[in-house]
Write a protein that holds these residues in place. Structure first.
Motif, PDB file in Angstrom:
ATOM      1  N   ARG A 271     -46.805   0.270 -24.056  1.00 39.14           N
ATOM      2  CA  ARG A 271     -45.789  -0.761 -24.293  1.00 39.14           C
ATOM      3  C   ARG A 271     -45.017  -0.460 -25.571  1.00 39.14           C
ATOM      4  O   ARG A 271     -43.806  -0.602 -25.627  1.00 39.14           O
ATOM      5  CB  ARG A 271     -46.433  -2.145 -24.387  1.00 39.14           C
ATOM      6  CG  ARG A 271     -46.986  -2.669 -23.072  1.00 39.14           C
ATOM      7  CD  ARG A 271     -47.426  -4.113 -23.227  1.00 39.14           C
ATOM      8  NE  ARG A 271     -46.301  -4.976 -23.487  1.00 39.14           N
ATOM      9  CZ  ARG A 271     -46.173  -5.791 -24.521  1.00 39.14           C
ATOM     10  NH1 ARG A 271     -47.116  -5.864 -25.430  1.00 39.14           N
ATOM     11  NH2 ARG A 271     -45.095  -6.529 -24.677  1.00 39.14           N
TER      12      ARG A 271
ATOM     13  N   ALA B 282     -31.808  -2.367 -21.456  1.00 44.56           N
ATOM     14  CA  ALA B 282     -32.978  -2.746 -22.258  1.00 44.56           C
ATOM     15  C   ALA B 282     -33.785  -3.848 -21.562  1.00 44.56           C
ATOM     16  O   ALA B 282     -35.018  -3.862 -21.622  1.00 44.56           O
ATOM     17  CB  ALA B 282     -32.549  -3.196 -23.651  1.00 44.56           C
TER      18      ALA B 282
ATOM     19  N   LYS C 221     -36.334   2.287 -26.322  1.00 39.89           N
ATOM     20  CA  LYS C 221     -35.058   1.591 -26.220  1.00 39.89           C
ATOM     21  C   LYS C 221     -34.482   1.258 -27.598  1.00 39.89           C
ATOM     22  O   LYS C 221     -33.273   1.186 -27.762  1.00 39.89           O
ATOM     23  CB  LYS C 221     -35.214   0.292 -25.413  1.00 39.89           C
ATOM     24  CG  LYS C 221     -35.633   0.525 -23.993  1.00 39.89           C
ATOM     25  CD  LYS C 221     -34.753   1.527 -23.270  1.00 39.89           C
ATOM     26  CE  LYS C 221     -33.419   0.962 -22.822  1.00 39.89           C
ATOM     27  NZ  LYS C 221     -32.647   1.931 -22.005  1.00 39.89           N
TER      28      LYS C 221
ATOM     29  N   LEU D 152     -35.962   5.538 -17.593  1.00 40.61           N
ATOM     30  CA  LEU D 152     -36.121   4.328 -18.407  1.00 40.61           C
ATOM     31  C   LEU D 152     -35.096   4.293 -19.537  1.00 40.61           C
ATOM     32  O   LEU D 152     -34.564   3.243 -19.879  1.00 40.61           O
ATOM     33  CB  LEU D 152     -37.541   4.263 -18.977  1.00 40.61           C
ATOM     34  CG  LEU D 152     -38.632   3.980 -17.939  1.00 40.61           C
ATOM     35  CD1 LEU D 152     -40.010   4.282 -18.501  1.00 40.61           C
ATOM     36  CD2 LEU D 152     -38.553   2.525 -17.481  1.00 40.61           C
TER      37      LEU D 152
ATOM     38  N   GLU E 166     -42.656  -4.011 -10.788  1.00 38.30           N
ATOM     39  CA  GLU E 166     -41.918  -3.330 -11.853  1.00 38.30           C
ATOM     40  C   GLU E 166     -42.039  -1.812 -11.705  1.00 38.30           C
ATOM     41  O   GLU E 166     -41.066  -1.079 -11.882  1.00 38.30           O
ATOM     42  CB  GLU E 166     -42.441  -3.754 -13.240  1.00 38.30           C
ATOM     43  CG  GLU E 166     -42.084  -5.172 -13.633  1.00 38.30           C
ATOM     44  CD  GLU E 166     -40.579  -5.351 -13.802  1.00 38.30           C
ATOM     45  OE1 GLU E 166     -39.890  -4.397 -14.199  1.00 38.30           O
ATOM     46  OE2 GLU E 166     -40.091  -6.466 -13.517  1.00 38.30           O
TER      47      GLU E 166
ATOM     48  N   GLU F  52     -34.394  -4.313 -18.448  1.00 43.94           N
ATOM     49  CA  GLU F  52     -35.265  -3.769 -17.397  1.00 43.94           C
ATOM     50  C   GLU F  52     -36.566  -3.246 -18.002  1.00 43.94           C
ATOM     51  O   GLU F  52     -37.650  -3.473 -17.481  1.00 43.94           O
ATOM     52  CB  GLU F  52     -34.555  -2.604 -16.686  1.00 43.94           C
ATOM     53  CG  GLU F  52     -33.668  -3.034 -15.550  1.00 43.94           C
ATOM     54  CD  GLU F  52     -34.444  -3.756 -14.462  1.00 43.94           C
ATOM     55  OE1 GLU F  52     -35.447  -3.210 -13.988  1.00 43.94           O
ATOM     56  OE2 GLU F  52     -34.054  -4.883 -14.111  1.00 43.94           O
ATOM     57  N   VAL F  53     -36.439  -2.507 -19.107  1.00 40.35           N
ATOM     58  CA  VAL F  53     -37.619  -1.937 -19.755  1.00 40.35           C
ATOM     59  C   VAL F  53     -38.465  -3.067 -20.344  1.00 40.35           C
ATOM     60  O   VAL F  53     -39.692  -3.039 -20.284  1.00 40.35           O
ATOM     61  CB  VAL F  53     -37.204  -0.919 -20.842  1.00 40.35           C
ATOM     62  CG1 VAL F  53     -38.428  -0.395 -21.575  1.00 40.35           C
ATOM     63  CG2 VAL F  53     -36.431   0.231 -20.206  1.00 40.35           C
ATOM     64  N   GLU F  54     -37.790  -4.091 -20.872  1.00 42.84           N
ATOM     65  CA  GLU F  54     -38.496  -5.228 -21.437  1.00 42.84           C
ATOM     66  C   GLU F  54     -39.298  -5.940 -20.347  1.00 42.84           C
ATOM     67  O   GLU F  54     -40.413  -6.407 -20.583  1.00 42.84           O
ATOM     68  CB  GLU F  54     -37.499  -6.190 -22.087  1.00 42.84           C
ATOM     69  CG  GLU F  54     -38.119  -7.184 -23.050  1.00 42.84           C
ATOM     70  CD  GLU F  54     -39.133  -6.570 -24.006  1.00 42.84           C
ATOM     71  OE1 GLU F  54     -38.866  -5.473 -24.539  1.00 42.84           O
ATOM     72  OE2 GLU F  54     -40.209  -7.180 -24.200  1.00 42.84           O
ATOM     73  N   SER F  55     -38.716  -5.999 -19.174  1.00 44.10           N
ATOM     74  CA  SER F  55     -39.375  -6.674 -18.067  1.00 44.10           C
ATOM     75  C   SER F  55     -40.643  -5.911 -17.635  1.00 44.10           C
ATOM     76  O   SER F  55     -41.682  -6.514 -17.326  1.00 44.10           O
ATOM     77  CB  SER F  55     -38.332  -6.837 -16.959  1.00 44.10           C
ATOM     78  OG  SER F  55     -38.868  -6.717 -15.702  1.00 44.10           O
ATOM     79  N   LEU F  56     -40.613  -4.582 -17.690  1.00 44.62           N
ATOM     80  CA  LEU F  56     -41.809  -3.778 -17.432  1.00 44.62           C
ATOM     81  C   LEU F  56     -42.845  -4.009 -18.531  1.00 44.62           C
ATOM     82  O   LEU F  56     -44.038  -4.194 -18.254  1.00 44.62           O
ATOM     83  CB  LEU F  56     -41.432  -2.289 -17.344  1.00 44.62           C
ATOM     84  CG  LEU F  56     -42.583  -1.282 -17.318  1.00 44.62           C
ATOM     85  CD1 LEU F  56     -43.504  -1.504 -16.126  1.00 44.62           C
ATOM     86  CD2 LEU F  56     -42.039   0.151 -17.283  1.00 44.62           C
ATOM     87  N   ARG F  57     -42.372  -4.035 -19.796  1.00 43.01           N
ATOM     88  CA  ARG F  57     -43.295  -4.247 -20.914  1.00 43.01           C
ATOM     89  C   ARG F  57     -43.978  -5.604 -20.809  1.00 43.01           C
ATOM     90  O   ARG F  57     -45.168  -5.748 -21.075  1.00 43.01           O
ATOM     91  CB  ARG F  57     -42.548  -4.160 -22.261  1.00 43.01           C
ATOM     92  CG  ARG F  57     -42.055  -2.763 -22.601  1.00 43.01           C
ATOM     93  CD  ARG F  57     -41.495  -2.738 -24.019  1.00 43.01           C
ATOM     94  NE  ARG F  57     -42.541  -2.999 -24.998  1.00 43.01           N
ATOM     95  CZ  ARG F  57     -42.530  -3.964 -25.899  1.00 43.01           C
ATOM     96  NH1 ARG F  57     -41.509  -4.788 -25.983  1.00 43.01           N
ATOM     97  NH2 ARG F  57     -43.523  -4.103 -26.735  1.00 43.01           N
ATOM     98  N   GLU F  58     -43.202  -6.614 -20.431  1.00 41.50           N
ATOM     99  CA  GLU F  58     -43.749  -7.964 -20.306  1.00 41.50           C
ATOM    100  C   GLU F  58     -44.791  -8.028 -19.181  1.00 41.50           C
ATOM    101  O   GLU F  58     -45.852  -8.641 -19.338  1.00 41.50           O
ATOM    102  CB  GLU F  58     -42.591  -8.943 -20.034  1.00 41.50           C
ATOM    103  CG  GLU F  58     -43.019 -10.367 -19.745  1.00 41.50           C
ATOM    104  CD  GLU F  58     -43.906 -10.967 -20.829  1.00 41.50           C
ATOM    105  OE1 GLU F  58     -43.803 -10.521 -21.995  1.00 41.50           O
ATOM    106  OE2 GLU F  58     -44.723 -11.857 -20.494  1.00 41.50           O
ATOM    107  N   ALA F  59     -44.494  -7.343 -18.070  1.00 38.80           N
ATOM    108  CA  ALA F  59     -45.442  -7.318 -16.949  1.00 38.80           C
ATOM    109  C   ALA F  59     -46.746  -6.650 -17.372  1.00 38.80           C
ATOM    110  O   ALA F  59     -47.839  -7.088 -16.998  1.00 38.80           O
ATOM    111  CB  ALA F  59     -44.824  -6.596 -15.751  1.00 38.80           C
ATOM    112  N   LEU F  60     -46.645  -5.593 -18.191  1.00 34.19           N
ATOM    113  CA  LEU F  60     -47.844  -4.889 -18.659  1.00 34.19           C
ATOM    114  C   LEU F  60     -48.655  -5.773 -19.606  1.00 34.19           C
ATOM    115  O   LEU F  60     -49.889  -5.771 -19.581  1.00 34.19           O
ATOM    116  CB  LEU F  60     -47.447  -3.584 -19.368  1.00 34.19           C
ATOM    117  CG  LEU F  60     -46.891  -2.478 -18.468  1.00 34.19           C
ATOM    118  CD1 LEU F  60     -46.350  -1.331 -19.304  1.00 34.19           C
ATOM    119  CD2 LEU F  60     -47.959  -1.973 -17.511  1.00 34.19           C
ATOM    120  N   ARG F  61     -47.939  -6.550 -20.454  1.00 33.68           N
ATOM    121  CA  ARG F  61     -48.635  -7.443 -21.374  1.00 33.68           C
ATOM    122  C   ARG F  61     -49.435  -8.482 -20.577  1.00 33.68           C
ATOM    123  O   ARG F  61     -50.630  -8.684 -20.781  1.00 33.68           O
ATOM    124  CB  ARG F  61     -47.627  -8.156 -22.285  1.00 33.68           C
ATOM    125  CG  ARG F  61     -48.271  -8.970 -23.407  1.00 33.68           C
ATOM    126  CD  ARG F  61     -47.259  -9.866 -24.092  1.00 33.68           C
ATOM    127  NE  ARG F  61     -46.657 -10.825 -23.178  1.00 33.68           N
ATOM    128  CZ  ARG F  61     -47.269 -11.901 -22.680  1.00 33.68           C
ATOM    129  NH1 ARG F  61     -48.503 -12.154 -23.014  1.00 33.68           N
ATOM    130  NH2 ARG F  61     -46.642 -12.719 -21.847  1.00 33.68           N
ATOM    131  N   ALA F  62     -48.745  -9.112 -19.592  1.00 33.81           N
ATOM    132  CA  ALA F  62     -49.391 -10.144 -18.772  1.00 33.81           C
ATOM    133  C   ALA F  62     -50.569  -9.565 -17.997  1.00 33.81           C
ATOM    134  O   ALA F  62     -51.586 -10.229 -17.801  1.00 33.81           O
ATOM    135  CB  ALA F  62     -48.375 -10.764 -17.823  1.00 33.81           C
TER     136      ALA F  62
END
Lengths: 211, 211
Positions: free
Chosen positions: B45, A38, B52, A33, B14, A40-50
């Protein structure tokens, strides 16, 4: 020995909380990671939030549902994609303990009815009682009268058997057909490696060969 | 077959981007996260965000460093915990390709000097050339004159050997002692399972037994 910088160590500690992730796997994932862009990691974080914000329980069957899912005309709360699907057989309910098992059955492709997710199994030892599970909501659905058959698809364990028996007793007075999934030898496995309890159950449940 | 709700499917997609994580593992992790309290997922998260935002490269050795790390009196940018440690031997630099290897050496507990992280290995086939690596910054450190020995600890592969040779040629005119880590049979493994190239190298590098 020098330790990892705190932000790296924190990610390793968080990842180690996941099932099946030990120190080495957590380190490998964290370094991966760290080397990703950045975005890519943001996209994982966003998926976790959703995941946490947008997944709720279906108001009908207690399967996971998208909060944006259409709730239909009656009652509040979203319904899952299966309950919304007009192509499903609305006279059969398959009872499972967790959504994972529901999707496993969906993947098998052999079922076209509805589901009901209990959210666990009755287990006095673990302090899980009938009122902790989605049994009342199942009974409400059955009382509405359009259900012809309830299929019990619970774990073939002591807790699963106990829960099946409890449900069967609750449902019986309603005159609904109660079935449970067959127990026997798993497909594609050598008989030699099948345990005795399963073999014994497979013998009890033998079916006539029709030629 | 019905598909997972979109927010769940997104997390699975992801997670599948991570090394060693396939469909089944991703599903297991996603369901686990779905069943965790929101605060747990938020804590993962947050750790990912800090990873990052707060990890940068040490201005001395290019190891990962916390952006809050003390940069010292000279120059801008933070230094890593190793470069800041007054207890380290500042006359030796061990050259590695990635921070992972640096921490592996730290864990071995057998080294007290400084490091330099190249960020990769020279590989014409993969379009990685000397100017893509942290070689210029290594040479600047050596030109400052306080380094007595450079230890090359690169992969025992074609690319590692090539990079070691390149570095040795660059460093030689400075009159710094150049060494490289020993190659031979790994500890705790049966000779029978050691490959021929390693055995051949171990024979070439044999050392006198002193009684």
């Amino acid at each position: 020995m020098m330790h990892y910088p705190a932000p790296l160590q924190n990610v390793i500690e968080e990842l180690k909380k996941l099932p099946g992730v030990g120190q080495r796997t957590a380190e490998r994932l964290a370094f991966h990671l760290l080397n990703q862009p950045a975005a890519e990691v943001e996209s994982l974080r966003e998926a976790l939030r959703a995941l946490k914000e947008r997944i709720t329980l279906c108001r009908e069957c207690c399967n996971f549902a998208d909060v944006d899912g259409d709730g239909g005309s009656e009652g509040p709360g979203p319904r899952c994609a299966i309950c919304r699907d007009p192509g499903r057989d609305r006279s059969v309910i398959c009872v499972v303990s967790h959504p994972q098992e529901l999707w496993k059955i969906e993947k098998s492709g052999g079922y076209q009815g509805l589901y009901h997710v209990l959210g666990g199994l009755i287990s006095p030892l673990r302090d899980v009682h009938p009122e902790d599970l989605q049994i009342e909501s199942l009974m409400r659905r059955l009382h509405r009268g359009s259900i012809r058959e309830v299929i019990l698809a619970l774990d073939p364990t002591v807790e699963g058997e106990h829960t099946s028996l409890y449900l069967a007793r609750q449902i019986k007075p309603l005159g609904v057909v109660i079935t449970r999934i067959a127990q026997g030898v798993p497909i594609g496995r050598d008989l030699e490696f099948t345990d005795e309890a399963t073999l014994s159950r497979a013998l009890q449940g033998r079916v006539r060969v029709v030629l």
